[in-house]
Design an enzyme around this catalytic site. Structure first.
Site, PDB file in Angstrom:
ATOM      1  CB  CYS A 115      37.853  34.862  41.298  1.00 18.05           C
ATOM      2  SG  CYS A 115      39.231  35.531  41.724  1.00 18.05           S
ATOM      3  CG  HIS A 244      34.903  35.685  43.873  1.00 14.06           C
ATOM      4  ND1 HIS A 244      35.867  34.822  44.629  1.00 14.06           N
ATOM      5  CD2 HIS A 244      35.381  36.734  43.164  1.00 14.06           C
ATOM      6  CE1 HIS A 244      36.995  35.879  44.339  1.00 14.06           C
ATOM      7  NE2 HIS A 244      36.487  36.711  43.671  1.00 14.06           N
ATOM      8  CG  ASN A 274      39.461  38.276  45.346  1.00 14.38           C
ATOM      9  OD1 ASN A 274      39.435  37.126  45.309  1.00 14.38           O
ATOM     10  ND2 ASN A 274      39.121  39.038  44.427  1.00 14.38           N
TER      11      ASN A 274
END
Length: 315
Positions: A115, A244, A274
């Site tokens: 990520c 993020h 996500n």
């Protein structure tokens, strides 16, 4: 004033074609809309539709970024793609993107840092532009998270989505672009999160959510404060912080530590879930037209590895 490299010429994004709401997940998981939204801030996410993949999303986002920039693919001399979900071990997603947009023959590479991948890839693109090894970079973040997640696992299936974001970066004249980067990783924390190869249903994504939450809430503000301090800027000079998009609670907790006004935070996790390496560039189309020259953008990534990274961009 430090010179900056990587002026943004255009941005684009592509999303999975299936909108999956919390209500949809109630039908297949022991969960509820209220439980999901309270703990994650997510209301819906996008899953790939028939015929879509990490590669097709990356290509679509790249084409849109080039169109937005008003430049042909042939003007690009490097393609960098951050991803952890290439459906094949090789060739790279970047190679396929380059061929699809008319940039065949130029340098192309994938970068995997979970990520934190896009923030890592941005540092590579910025360094290549600063060194003169590239003059125009097509930078992509793309992940098909449903290829590595058990969507029927309540602990992880509610969190993730599929998407891609892209940006065209020009070397420019040194006034606008990336000024600084922070990169870090600690393999001692690798057991906190793992996933098998895309399509490997025997090893779906696992994470220790509690420990990763603690890590992210600590690391996010630390990176923001560090990159501002070593470049002598204050929050007043920062137009946006793009973290993020792991979880709205992480973003909110870190923002409280930093005392950041809500309008400076860019958030899309409520709409997209996500999306791993795609989450930061998916934000660019929402803010691009209102960017103020001379202000700064701070991007912050954190993920499995554990990895972390931040970028300071002067508008």
């Amino acid at each position: 004033m430090n010179r900056a490299y990587g002026k943004m010429l255009g941005v684009g994004r592509a999303l999975g074609g299936r909108v999956v709401t919390n209500r949809d997940l109630e039908a297949v998981l022991d969960t509820s809309d209220e439980w999901i939204s309270t703990r994650t801030g997510i209301r819906e996410r996008r899953f790939v539709a028939e015929g879509q993949s990490c590669v097709t999303l990356a290509v679509e986002a790249a084409r849109r970024a080039l169109e937005h920039a008003g430049v042909p693919g042939a003007s690009v001399d490097l393609v960098v793609c951050a991803t952890s979900t290439n459906p094949e071990s090789m060739p790279s997603v970047a190679c396929l993107v380059g061929e699809a947009v008319g940039a065949a023959g130029v340098g192309a590479m994938d970068l995997s840092a979970a990520c934190a991948g896009f923030a890592y890839a941005a540092s590579v693109a910025g360094a290549m532009l600063a060194s003169g090894l590239a003059s125009r970079v097509l930078l992509v973040g793309a992940d098909e998270m449903t290829s590595i997640v058990n969507v029927r696992d309540r602990s992880t299936g509610i969190l993730f989505g599929d998407g891609a974001g892209a940006v065209v970066l020009d070397r420019g004249d040194g006034s606008s672009g990336f000024v600084d980067h922070i990169l870090g990783a600690d393999g001692r924390m690798a057991p906190l999160g793992r996933a098998g190869h895309p399509g490997d249903g025997k090893r779906p994504l696992y994470q220790n959510g509690r420990e990763i939450f603690r890590f992210a809430v600590r690391m996010f503000p630390e990176m923001v404060e560090k990159i501002m301090a070593r470049n002598g800027i204050s929050l007043d000079e920062v137009q946006y912080i793009i973290p993020h998009q792991a979880n709205a609670r992480i973003i909110q907790a870190a923002a409280r530590k930093l005392e950041v006004p809500e309008e400076k935070l860019v958030v899309n996790v409520d709409r997209f879930g996500n999306t791993s390496a795609a989450s930061i560039p998916l934000s660019y189309p929402d803010i691009f037209d209102g960017l103020e020259p001379g202000k700064y953008i701070i991007t912050v990534g954190f993920g499995f590895g554990l990895t972390w990274a931040a970028n300071l961009y002067r508008i």
